[in-house]
Design a protein around this motif. Structure first.
Motif, mmCIF file in Angstrom:
data_model
loop_
_atom_site.group_PDB
_atom_site.id
_atom_site.type_symbol
_atom_site.label_atom_id
_atom_site.label_comp_id
_atom_site.label_asym_id
_atom_site.label_seq_id
_atom_site.Cartn_x
_atom_site.Cartn_y
_atom_site.Cartn_z
ATOM 1 N N UNK A 49 -76.445 -28.213 -5.433
ATOM 2 C CA UNK A 49 -75.863 -29.459 -4.940
ATOM 3 C C UNK A 49 -75.557 -30.401 -6.102
ATOM 4 N N UNK A 50 -76.423 -30.393 -7.097
ATOM 5 C CA UNK A 50 -76.193 -31.221 -8.287
ATOM 6 C C UNK A 50 -74.885 -30.819 -8.966
ATOM 7 N N UNK A 51 -74.663 -29.528 -9.154
ATOM 8 C CA UNK A 51 -73.438 -29.049 -9.782
ATOM 9 C C UNK A 51 -72.222 -29.362 -8.921
ATOM 10 N N UNK A 52 -72.402 -29.339 -7.607
ATOM 11 C CA UNK A 52 -71.304 -29.673 -6.705
ATOM 12 C C UNK A 52 -70.913 -31.144 -6.853
ATOM 13 N N UNK A 53 -71.902 -32.020 -6.966
ATOM 14 C CA UNK A 53 -71.621 -33.442 -7.166
ATOM 15 C C UNK A 53 -70.956 -33.689 -8.519
ATOM 16 N N UNK A 54 -71.387 -32.951 -9.531
ATOM 17 C CA UNK A 54 -70.763 -33.091 -10.857
ATOM 18 C C UNK A 54 -69.289 -32.719 -10.777
ATOM 19 N N UNK A 74 -72.251 -48.161 -14.712
ATOM 20 C CA UNK A 74 -71.443 -48.586 -13.570
ATOM 21 C C UNK A 74 -71.416 -47.525 -12.472
ATOM 22 N N UNK A 75 -71.429 -46.251 -12.873
ATOM 23 C CA UNK A 75 -71.390 -45.185 -11.884
ATOM 24 C C UNK A 75 -72.649 -45.087 -11.056
ATOM 25 N N UNK A 76 -73.807 -45.339 -11.673
ATOM 26 C CA UNK A 76 -75.081 -45.218 -10.955
ATOM 27 C C UNK A 76 -75.516 -46.528 -10.294
ATOM 28 N N UNK A 77 -74.885 -47.631 -10.652
ATOM 29 C CA UNK A 77 -75.334 -48.934 -10.143
ATOM 30 C C UNK A 77 -74.976 -49.167 -8.680
ATOM 31 N N UNK A 78 -74.125 -48.321 -8.117
ATOM 32 C CA UNK A 78 -73.720 -48.487 -6.716
ATOM 33 C C UNK A 78 -74.087 -47.251 -5.898
ATOM 34 N N UNK A 79 -75.141 -46.566 -6.303
ATOM 35 C CA UNK A 79 -75.507 -45.292 -5.691
ATOM 36 C C UNK A 79 -75.782 -45.414 -4.204
ATOM 37 N N UNK A 80 -76.634 -46.336 -3.819
ATOM 38 C CA UNK A 80 -77.047 -46.437 -2.418
ATOM 39 C C UNK A 80 -75.899 -46.871 -1.511
ATOM 40 N N UNK A 138 -82.840 -34.661 -2.510
ATOM 41 C CA UNK A 138 -83.406 -35.634 -3.455
ATOM 42 C C UNK A 138 -82.339 -36.641 -3.877
ATOM 43 N N UNK A 139 -82.565 -37.906 -3.588
ATOM 44 C CA UNK A 139 -81.545 -38.926 -3.856
ATOM 45 C C UNK A 139 -81.235 -39.069 -5.334
ATOM 46 N N UNK A 140 -82.190 -38.729 -6.187
ATOM 47 C CA UNK A 140 -81.997 -38.855 -7.627
ATOM 48 C C UNK A 140 -80.865 -37.956 -8.118
ATOM 49 N N UNK A 141 -80.519 -36.938 -7.321
ATOM 50 C CA UNK A 141 -79.443 -36.022 -7.708
ATOM 51 C C UNK A 141 -78.117 -36.765 -7.861
ATOM 52 N N UNK A 142 -77.879 -37.760 -7.018
ATOM 53 C CA UNK A 142 -76.599 -38.469 -7.042
ATOM 54 C C UNK A 142 -76.367 -39.215 -8.356
ATOM 55 N N UNK A 143 -77.268 -40.105 -8.794
ATOM 56 C CA UNK A 143 -77.043 -40.747 -10.093
ATOM 57 C C UNK A 143 -77.124 -39.771 -11.259
ATOM 58 N N UNK A 144 -77.953 -38.734 -11.123
ATOM 59 C CA UNK A 144 -78.064 -37.745 -12.189
ATOM 60 C C UNK A 144 -76.752 -36.985 -12.370
ATOM 61 N N UNK A 145 -76.064 -36.710 -11.279
ATOM 62 C CA UNK A 145 -74.775 -36.015 -11.372
ATOM 63 C C UNK A 145 -73.740 -36.871 -12.083
ATOM 64 N N UNK A 146 -73.821 -38.185 -11.909
ATOM 65 C CA UNK A 146 -72.885 -39.090 -12.576
ATOM 66 C C UNK A 146 -73.097 -39.064 -14.085
ATOM 67 N N UNK A 158 -78.959 -48.376 -14.254
ATOM 68 C CA UNK A 158 -78.153 -48.183 -13.054
ATOM 69 C C UNK A 158 -78.998 -48.053 -11.804
ATOM 70 N N UNK A 159 -80.114 -47.331 -11.906
ATOM 71 C CA UNK A 159 -80.996 -47.183 -10.743
ATOM 72 C C UNK A 159 -81.644 -48.510 -10.374
ATOM 73 N N UNK A 160 -81.989 -49.311 -11.375
ATOM 74 C CA UNK A 160 -82.549 -50.639 -11.097
ATOM 75 C C UNK A 160 -81.536 -51.506 -10.360
ATOM 76 N N UNK A 161 -80.312 -51.547 -10.883
ATOM 77 C CA UNK A 161 -79.280 -52.382 -10.274
ATOM 78 C C UNK A 161 -78.911 -51.863 -8.889
ATOM 79 N N UNK A 162 -78.813 -50.538 -8.746
ATOM 80 C CA UNK A 162 -78.481 -49.964 -7.442
ATOM 81 C C UNK A 162 -79.507 -50.328 -6.385
#
Length: 288
Positions: free
Chosen positions: A34-39, A104-110, A123-131, A184-188
């Motif tokens: 799923x991580x590779x798919x998001x990438x 900027x990419x991870x700051x709007x994750x949620x 795992x939600x961390x996959x989304x910002x990690x893919x960015x 980014x995770x803090x701001x998100x």
């Protein structure tokens, strides 16, 4: 889910996260597909319906470098020594762009993924990690262009040389991505309750660029503005950009103390961001 034949153990067990802090690396590895798919999604869909497509990865840093060269080197007279000003600026902008893209990419994750998060578990961390990973690919494209211009200026007789510290350049970029991911995770996490923070982010990044030694050497700001030089000295991004230029262009110097400070602060920001991110994911759907 039924247990496997001849076994009393479950294949998977989904439980609430009770730990105060958890990296959850095993689960991230389990969802690596799923991580590779998001990438792939992040790379392809951004410029899928644009005229120039992936060329935008190159146009922005090139035009920014030209603009900085005209304004800061030709008009303001900032000296870059034997290094061509365009190459000096391109090295700084290339590294800076990677950080800002991750931030900027991870700051709007949620908020940008609320529809997915509300329907299926992963795992939600996959989304910002893919960015961060997809931006690393974009950085690789820009780095390739930097190499081409490096060879061009070297062929034109510019005094360019490499040093052995270049081997540690990937580690430096990794810390840049980790810092962008942590912030980014803090701001998100905060944007789920205070949406106006997203509007301030772009303005804040512009101000941050001017105190991050992107278009000037750190020594210059210390010499010309000694009363305000401490602002740059306490900025970890300035040490990363200054060090990257030393590794790539053999100009300036490396501050070991500054790098230790940068790495310590980067790890602290990352773990703080991960902690807040893990806590926010439990209840964000009620506020987004």
């Amino acid at each position: 889910m039924n247990p496997t034949p001849n076994s009393n153990e479950w294949l998977f067990e989904i439980t609430p996260k009770n730990k105060f802090f958890s990296l959850n690396l095993r689960e991230v590895w389990r969802y690596r597909d799923l991580l590779f798919l998001f990438v792939k999604r992040d790379i392809i869909t951004v410029y899928k319906q644009t005229v120039l497509g992936p060329l935008w990865y190159l146009i922005q840093p090139l035009f920014t470098s030209i603009t900085f060269t005209i304004i800061f080197n030709k008009v303001a007279g900032i000296d870059t020594g034997a290094i061509p000003p365009f190459l000096f600026n391109l090295a700084g902008i290339m590294v800076w762009n990677y950080f800002t893209s991750c931030l900027t990419g991870t700051s709007d994750t949620f908020r940008s993924n609320a529809a997915i998060f509300g329907k299926v578990y992963f795992p939600r961390i996959i989304t910002p990690l893919s960015i961060v990973i997809s931006n690393l690919i974009k950085f690789g494209i820009q780095f390739f262009i930097f190499v081409i211009f490096y060879i061009f200026f070297y062929w034109q007789g510019a005094d360019l040389s490499l040093n052995s510290s270049l081997l540690f350049f990937p580690i430096l970029i990794a810390f840049m991505g980790i810092l962008g991911l942590g912030l980014g995770m803090l701001i998100s996490s905060m944007v789920t309750k205070y949406r106006d923070l997203n509007n301030l982010l772009g303005f804040g990044i512009q101000l941050l660029m001017y105190i991050s030694a992107v278009m000037y050497p750190m020594e210059l700001i210390k010499a010309k503005l000694p009363k305000f030089g401490w602002i740059v000295e306490y900025n970890p991004l300035a040490y990363v950009i200054e060090t990257s230029r030393y590794m790539l262009l053999n100009i300036g110097s490396i501050s070991i103390l500054g790098l230790v400070y940068t790495m310590a602060l980067t790890l602290a920001v990352f773990f703080a961001g991960l902690l807040v991110f893990n806590r926010t994911e439990k209840s964000f759907i009620d506020t987004v």
